[in-house]
Scaffold this active site. Sequence first.
Site, short mmCIF file in Angstrom:
data_model
loop_
_atom_site.label_atom_id
_atom_site.label_comp_id
_atom_site.label_asym_id
_atom_site.label_seq_id
_atom_site.Cartn_x
_atom_site.Cartn_y
_atom_site.Cartn_z
N ASN A 158 0.97 -1.14 -0.06
CA ASN A 158 -0.02 0.13 -0.13
C ASN A 158 0.89 1.20 0.14
O ASN A 158 1.45 1.72 0.88
CB ASN A 158 -0.83 -0.06 1.31
CG ASN A 158 -1.73 -1.36 1.14
OD1 ASN A 158 -2.89 -1.13 0.52
ND2 ASN A 158 -1.57 -2.24 1.98
N GLU A 159 1.21 1.99 -1.31
CA GLU A 159 2.20 2.87 -1.42
C GLU A 159 1.19 4.22 -0.77
O GLU A 159 0.25 4.25 -0.83
CB GLU A 159 2.52 3.14 -2.81
CG GLU A 159 3.34 1.77 -3.27
CD GLU A 159 4.68 1.49 -2.94
OE1 GLU A 159 5.01 2.20 -1.77
OE2 GLU A 159 5.48 0.83 -3.30
N PRO A 160 2.11 5.19 -0.85
CA PRO A 160 1.35 6.56 -0.46
C PRO A 160 0.33 6.72 -1.34
O PRO A 160 0.32 6.52 -2.55
CB PRO A 160 2.64 7.50 -0.88
CG PRO A 160 3.88 6.82 -0.44
CD PRO A 160 3.45 5.40 -0.83
N SER A 162 -2.57 5.44 -0.70
CA SER A 162 -3.52 4.39 -0.47
C SER A 162 -4.55 5.05 0.57
O SER A 162 -4.19 5.81 1.24
CB SER A 162 -2.98 3.02 0.06
OG SER A 162 -1.91 2.92 -0.83
N THR A 177 10.29 1.98 -4.01
CA THR A 177 10.09 0.69 -3.78
C THR A 177 10.71 -0.05 -4.73
O THR A 177 11.49 -1.26 -4.49
CB THR A 177 8.58 0.42 -3.68
OG1 THR A 177 8.06 1.09 -2.54
CG2 THR A 177 8.45 -1.05 -3.32
#
Length: 632
Positions: A158-160, A162, A177
């Site tokens: 869950n990247e920025p 999300s 990432t």
Amino acid sequence: MKHVTNSFERIPTEVYKNSLEAITSIAKVIVDLIRERQSNGKNVVLGLATGSTPVPLYKELIRYHSEEDLSFHNVITFNLDEYYGLSKEHPESYHRFMQDQLFDHVDIPDDQIHIPNGMSQKQTVFQDCKDYEDAIVEAGGIDIQILGIGRTGHIGFNEPGSTINSRTRRVTLDSLTIKDAARDFLGEMNVPKYAITMGIGTIMDARKVFLMAWGQSKAEVVKKAVEEELSDTIPASFLQQHDNVTFILDNAAASELTYLKFPWLAGFPEWTPELVCKAVSNLSLLTGKPILKLIDKDYLENGLSDLVTELGPSYQLNIRIFNEIQHTITGWPGGKPNVDDSHRPERAEPALKRVLVLSPEPLEDVSAMGGTLSRLVSQGHDVSVIYMTSGNLAVPDIEARWTLNLLGQLKVEPVNSFIEDANAFLIEKCEFDEDIQALRELKALIRRNEALASLEICGIGKGKVKFLHLPFYEKGRYRRFNITQEDLSLLAPEIKKIQPHQIFVTGYKSEPSSVEGKAFSVFEKAIESLLDESWMKDCWVWLYRGGDNEWNISEIDMAVPCSPDELSRKNHAVYQHRSQRSQTPNIEQNHLEAWGQAMVRNRKTAKLYDELGLAEYESIECFARWQPGQAK
Ligand code: F6R
């Protein structure tokens, strides 16, 4: 262990000396729950993570199984995520990772193991994700969720950006990432762009959450998640809203937390010399005033009234700290002969020292301390360099092809089988195949030659350089390195042969599963085994740091300035590591290349000294002194 909840922290944290101590408490909670549920004939549902962080925890669970007879027959698992587009068999798939690191070694029934399907078809992926969610609910929900944290602040993938309500779905990976995974995949271009991950909402539904983080590189993001306002720019900060979450940290990952970094803001600290230096230098930078211009009012207005009351007045305190920092600066990293050395970082005697520089892989040495290396040589010290690993895993195929083509054109006769094998393999090689031995050796040779060219610029000849090829690296993959006795038995005799007066080494507080972290722990054990040697009493260990990660002012025991000419020689030395340059050159991005990074970092340190009111140099390289067994 410290259990902390103070006014700065929005998430409870537990801080331990190292990851091994830290995981014992989580393992115990998991094991107790498994046993308790077994006695009631019930299941336990675990949410599991991959990556390097949980590896020691899985080792400990395997130990419980093999040594303490713990069965996992009542355990149901759900993994957080999987790369999209990778088959179960792919060496970097999370399926394969979990098999290797846990499932192959315990007795969880296969049908109780769940990992998102990375090969799910585009048309069915939405339904597959929904089915995954349903399966979690059907199993009774997750009892304990294990998490790591990415440098973007991601949990799962869950990247920025999300949202807190997100559920299991296909996502695009953040560029940082991808960069962090590049080593595992032998280059950024091989890293999958997508993944399937449980959502933040899925994670928030777990009844208990442990987030683990080890090493300096996680310190910044841990602080943001724990202390800053909840925000989707740091997805882990959503955990502030979970009512049963604990962050389990080692000292290095916790080091940016306010109560550790600025303890005077969190209570009444014990004013150790290092802390006083930290407080004063920090005050100087905060107020934008050189140390010698700080006045009582600056101390009073910035939470340091007890310091100035106890150790002031400010004028005296300023001078004391100014002198302390001043005394760390030396142009004589091996000690200045024939002078009073009572205020110098290194001893004057013996005037000419045997110096050993240990580098986890080629490049780390010159990029962190190329200027110091050149000085040590030009000041007459006997400098040897040992590369602990070959670094072959970090050589892109394109470099190997270049070398093989060159050899082919030279028509080296007889064409040896080594070249033939490597060539044949490269022609057939699929994107993710593991290199055969011949190709690994060729790549190691590429790095060896780069290292020799680089050291030559620093004045160090071939005869003083050793390539150790420690087995943990040769037999491992990134994030999956295992140290054995074999590693120690190779390093310790080499140190003993040299009987150094000075050792320069890196990897202290690095992420424990990284090459530097592993190399440091081999070094630590090797030194322990040598402690009874008489020459060891006269051996000082200096720590350097890799990457763009410099020591804090109060941690620095020796600061070696470099002139503009020395800095450009160092750049030249770093530049020789051709295989480590980025594969797609971009003139705007020079600061991301190894030489650019080293230059920016060394100039930044020099600027910091200047801002504190000390002399203004072109660049500075820094070191901290370390005693075996000592936590710094
Ligand atoms: C892995 C996962 C990720 C990792 C994170 C940290 O299943 O979900 O969020 O926990 O990227 O990775 P490491 O532990 O390798 O630093």
